[in-house]
Design an enzyme around this catalytic site. Structure first.
Site, PDB file in Angstrom:
ATOM      1  N   LYS A  86       1.183   5.319   8.051  1.00  0.00           N
ATOM      2  CA  LYS A  86       1.767   5.687   6.743  1.00  0.00           C
ATOM      3  C   LYS A  86       0.650   5.860   5.705  1.00  0.00           C
ATOM      4  O   LYS A  86       0.639   6.827   4.933  1.00  0.00           O
ATOM      5  CB  LYS A  86       2.753   4.565   6.371  1.00  0.00           C
ATOM      6  CG  LYS A  86       3.249   4.462   4.961  1.00  0.00           C
ATOM      7  CD  LYS A  86       2.578   3.390   4.108  1.00  0.00           C
ATOM      8  CE  LYS A  86       2.574   1.973   4.569  1.00  0.00           C
ATOM      9  NZ  LYS A  86       1.760   1.052   3.804  1.00  0.00           N
ATOM     10  N   THR A 107       0.862  -1.187   0.000  1.00  0.00           N
ATOM     11  CA  THR A 107       0.000   0.000   0.000  1.00  0.00           C
ATOM     12  C   THR A 107       0.894   1.231   0.000  1.00  0.00           C
ATOM     13  O   THR A 107       1.628   1.469   0.969  1.00  0.00           O
ATOM     14  CB  THR A 107      -0.899   0.020   1.254  1.00  0.00           C
ATOM     15  OG1 THR A 107      -1.647  -1.190   1.301  1.00  0.00           O
ATOM     16  CG2 THR A 107      -1.846   1.208   1.218  1.00  0.00           C
ATOM     17  N   LYS A 144      -7.336   1.976  -2.732  1.00  0.00           N
ATOM     18  CA  LYS A 144      -6.893   1.445  -1.434  1.00  0.00           C
ATOM     19  C   LYS A 144      -6.894   2.554  -0.370  1.00  0.00           C
ATOM     20  O   LYS A 144      -7.194   2.312   0.801  1.00  0.00           O
ATOM     21  CB  LYS A 144      -5.498   0.827  -1.584  1.00  0.00           C
ATOM     22  CG  LYS A 144      -4.907   0.256  -0.302  1.00  0.00           C
ATOM     23  CD  LYS A 144      -5.638  -0.967   0.223  1.00  0.00           C
ATOM     24  CE  LYS A 144      -5.363  -1.250   1.686  1.00  0.00           C
ATOM     25  NZ  LYS A 144      -4.311  -2.137   2.018  1.00  0.00           N
TER      26      LYS A 144
HETATM   27  P1  NAP Z   1       5.513  -6.453   7.407  1.00  0.00           P
HETATM   28  O1  NAP Z   1       5.069  -7.682   8.090  1.00  0.00           O
HETATM   29  O2  NAP Z   1       6.164  -5.388   8.210  1.00  0.00           O
HETATM   30  O3  NAP Z   1       6.520  -6.903   6.222  1.00  0.00           O
HETATM   31  C1  NAP Z   1       7.174  -5.963   5.430  1.00  0.00           C
HETATM   32  C2  NAP Z   1       8.015  -6.726   4.399  1.00  0.00           C
HETATM   33  O4  NAP Z   1       8.680  -5.792   3.538  1.00  0.00           O
HETATM   34  C3  NAP Z   1       9.134  -7.575   5.032  1.00  0.00           C
HETATM   35  O5  NAP Z   1       9.303  -8.734   4.276  1.00  0.00           O
HETATM   36  C4  NAP Z   1      10.348  -6.640   4.920  1.00  0.00           C
HETATM   37  O6  NAP Z   1      11.582  -7.324   4.962  1.00  0.00           O
HETATM   38  C5  NAP Z   1      10.079  -6.052   3.545  1.00  0.00           C
HETATM   39  N1  NAP Z   1      10.773  -4.786   3.295  1.00  0.00           N
HETATM   40  C6  NAP Z   1      10.546  -3.597   3.921  1.00  0.00           C
HETATM   41  N2  NAP Z   1      11.349  -2.652   3.398  1.00  0.00           N
HETATM   42  C7  NAP Z   1      12.083  -3.251   2.433  1.00  0.00           C
HETATM   43  C8  NAP Z   1      13.092  -2.792   1.534  1.00  0.00           C
HETATM   44  N3  NAP Z   1      13.499  -1.509   1.539  1.00  0.00           N
HETATM   45  N4  NAP Z   1      13.628  -3.677   0.675  1.00  0.00           N
HETATM   46  C9  NAP Z   1      13.229  -4.968   0.667  1.00  0.00           C
HETATM   47  N5  NAP Z   1      12.293  -5.465   1.494  1.00  0.00           N
HETATM   48  C10 NAP Z   1      11.729  -4.610   2.365  1.00  0.00           C
HETATM   49  O7  NAP Z   1       4.321  -5.732   6.645  1.00  0.00           O
HETATM   50  P2  NAP Z   1       2.975  -6.379   6.028  1.00  0.00           P
HETATM   51  O8  NAP Z   1       1.923  -6.324   7.057  1.00  0.00           O
HETATM   52  O9  NAP Z   1       3.290  -7.649   5.335  1.00  0.00           O
HETATM   53  O10 NAP Z   1       2.612  -5.239   4.961  1.00  0.00           O
HETATM   54  C11 NAP Z   1       3.256  -5.159   3.691  1.00  0.00           C
HETATM   55  C12 NAP Z   1       2.505  -4.146   2.829  1.00  0.00           C
HETATM   56  O11 NAP Z   1       1.154  -4.573   2.665  1.00  0.00           O
HETATM   57  C13 NAP Z   1       2.442  -2.730   3.449  1.00  0.00           C
HETATM   58  O12 NAP Z   1       2.486  -1.763   2.432  1.00  0.00           O
HETATM   59  C14 NAP Z   1       1.083  -2.738   4.141  1.00  0.00           C
HETATM   60  O13 NAP Z   1       0.567  -1.428   4.304  1.00  0.00           O
HETATM   61  C15 NAP Z   1       0.263  -3.575   3.174  1.00  0.00           C
HETATM   62  N6  NAP Z   1      -0.910  -4.277   3.742  1.00  0.00           N
HETATM   63  C16 NAP Z   1      -0.844  -4.876   4.978  1.00  0.00           C
HETATM   64  C17 NAP Z   1      -1.977  -5.535   5.463  1.00  0.00           C
HETATM   65  C18 NAP Z   1      -1.984  -6.233   6.811  1.00  0.00           C
HETATM   66  O14 NAP Z   1      -3.076  -6.531   7.323  1.00  0.00           O
HETATM   67  N7  NAP Z   1      -0.831  -6.539   7.419  1.00  0.00           N
HETATM   68  C19 NAP Z   1      -3.146  -5.587   4.694  1.00  0.00           C
HETATM   69  C20 NAP Z   1      -3.155  -5.004   3.430  1.00  0.00           C
HETATM   70  C21 NAP Z   1      -2.024  -4.354   2.971  1.00  0.00           C
HETATM   71  P3  NAP Z   1      12.229  -7.772   6.382  1.00  0.00           P
HETATM   72  O15 NAP Z   1      11.617  -9.104   6.716  1.00  0.00           O
HETATM   73  O16 NAP Z   1      13.680  -7.854   6.121  1.00  0.00           O
HETATM   74  O17 NAP Z   1      11.866  -6.698   7.383  1.00  0.00           O
END
Ligand code: NAP
Length: 285
Positions: A236, A93, A168
């Site tokens: 964010k 997102t 979104k």
């Molecule tokens: P998360 O658990 O914090 O995971 C973030 C992922 O991104 C991790 O694999 C992290 O790697 C990787 N990452 C972050 N910065 C990076 C970079 N500069 N280069 C390469 N890899 C990087 O977050 P999440 O909940 O999965 O969310 C991911 C996205 O989906 C976000 O944009 C969020 O807003 C969106 N989203 C989340 C949800 C939800 O319910 N969680 C629902 C819909 C959408 P590391 O493992 O090394 O930290």
């Protein structure tokens, strides 16, 4: 079609499992390589420790990383080696502007980019029941649709690049309101010493029932705030929504209030908790 995924976080890991089950996933990358290794052993896919190496080996690169700067860093690395005619799908997102910048970087390499953010939480990612909102070239979407269908119960094509992310943003405003309403109502119930599981069951079955109440009601009222969806990530998103609201000239007091609440929680060290940690500010101590 060979697919690779970048980002095995809370969302990415469930998405990746579903793509793998359908036989499309051949490659994974995670910044913290240990996570990718554990996953690759489970699903017999190749782990890459460089984004550039993964991008050279697949037809479709999917990514789900944290924020705008992360998406652009990944896309710039992908652009170094990706083959012309490949497709990049971003499920993070971020802002519509970021989607447009990513698309322009990849267009120089004759690569299509689609913004495909999702809603449905970690449960939706795990169960393959996400709602996906897509911007970009419709032909590119049709090519990757069989892969996206492994993760989603619906895929809605919104229009040109960035319109998936704009949609979104609408979703994220609504999530802020739902979070405010559910945490406040449940704190109100708890302050009256009502039996909380019964309250949640009764309300869930009626007109006020909703996803957040169903999946986070019983945890927040037990002071369990494991993500889920990290509060700092929703913050964010709301900053993106606020910037859009300022541009189009509409007041969004709910967004302003939620940003202020999240700032208080992040200052207190709760940014990595689930967004239901808003309950901390509502309930009677
Ligand atoms: P998360 O658990 O914090 O995971 C973030 C992922 O991104 C991790 O694999 C992290 O790697 C990787 N990452 C972050 N910065 C990076 C970079 N500069 N280069 C390469 N890899 C990087 O977050 P999440 O909940 O999965 O969310 C991911 C996205 O989906 C976000 O944009 C969020 O807003 C969106 N989203 C989340 C949800 C939800 O319910 N969680 C629902 C819909 C959408 P590391 O493992 O090394 O930290």
């Amino acid at each position: 079609m060979k697919a690779g995924i970048i980002g095995l976080g809370a969302m990415g890991v469930g998405m990746a499992r579903n793509i793998a089950k359908a036989g499309f996933l051949t490659a994974v990358y995670n910044r913290t390589t240990a996570k990718a290794q554990a996953f690759a052993e489970e699903l017999s896919v190749t782990v890459y420790d460089q984004i550039e190496a993964l991008a050279a080996e697949v037809d479709v690169v999917l990514l789900c990383v944290s924020a705008d700067s992360d998406v652009l860093a990944v896309v710039r690395a992908v652009a170094q080696t990706i083959n012309p005619g490949s497709i990049v799908v971003d499920m993070s997102t971020v802002s519509s502007e970021t989607a447009k910048v990513a698309a322009a970087i990849l267009a120089e390499k004759q690569v299509e980019f689609i913004d495909a953010p999702v809603s449905g939480g970690v449960e939706g990612a795990k169960n393959g029941t996400l709602s996906m909102m897509v911007g970009g070239d419709l032909g590119a979407l049709e090519k990757v649709r069989p892969i996206l269908q492994t993760m989603s119960s619906q895929i809605i094509y919104m229009g040109s690049t960035g319109t998936g992310q704009a949609t979104k943003a609408v979703n994220q405003v609504m999530c802020a309101g739902i979070n405010q309403a559910v945490t406040e109502a449940l704190a109100f119930a708890q302050a009256q010493d009502l039996p909380m599981e019964k309250v949640i069951g009764a309300v869930s079955g009626g007109a006020a029932g909703n996803w957040f109440l169903q999946y986070r009601g019983n945890t927040m009222t037990k002071d369990v705030f494991t993500p889920g969806f990290k509060l700092a990530l929703h913050y964010k998103d709301l900053k993106i929504c606020q910037a859009i609201a300022n541009k189009v000239g509409i007041p969004m007091p709910l967004v302003t209030m939620t940003i202020a609440d999240y700032e208080r929680l992040m200052e207190a060290g709760y940014g990595d908790e689930d967004i239901s940690a808003l309950y901390r500010l509502k309930h009677k101590i």
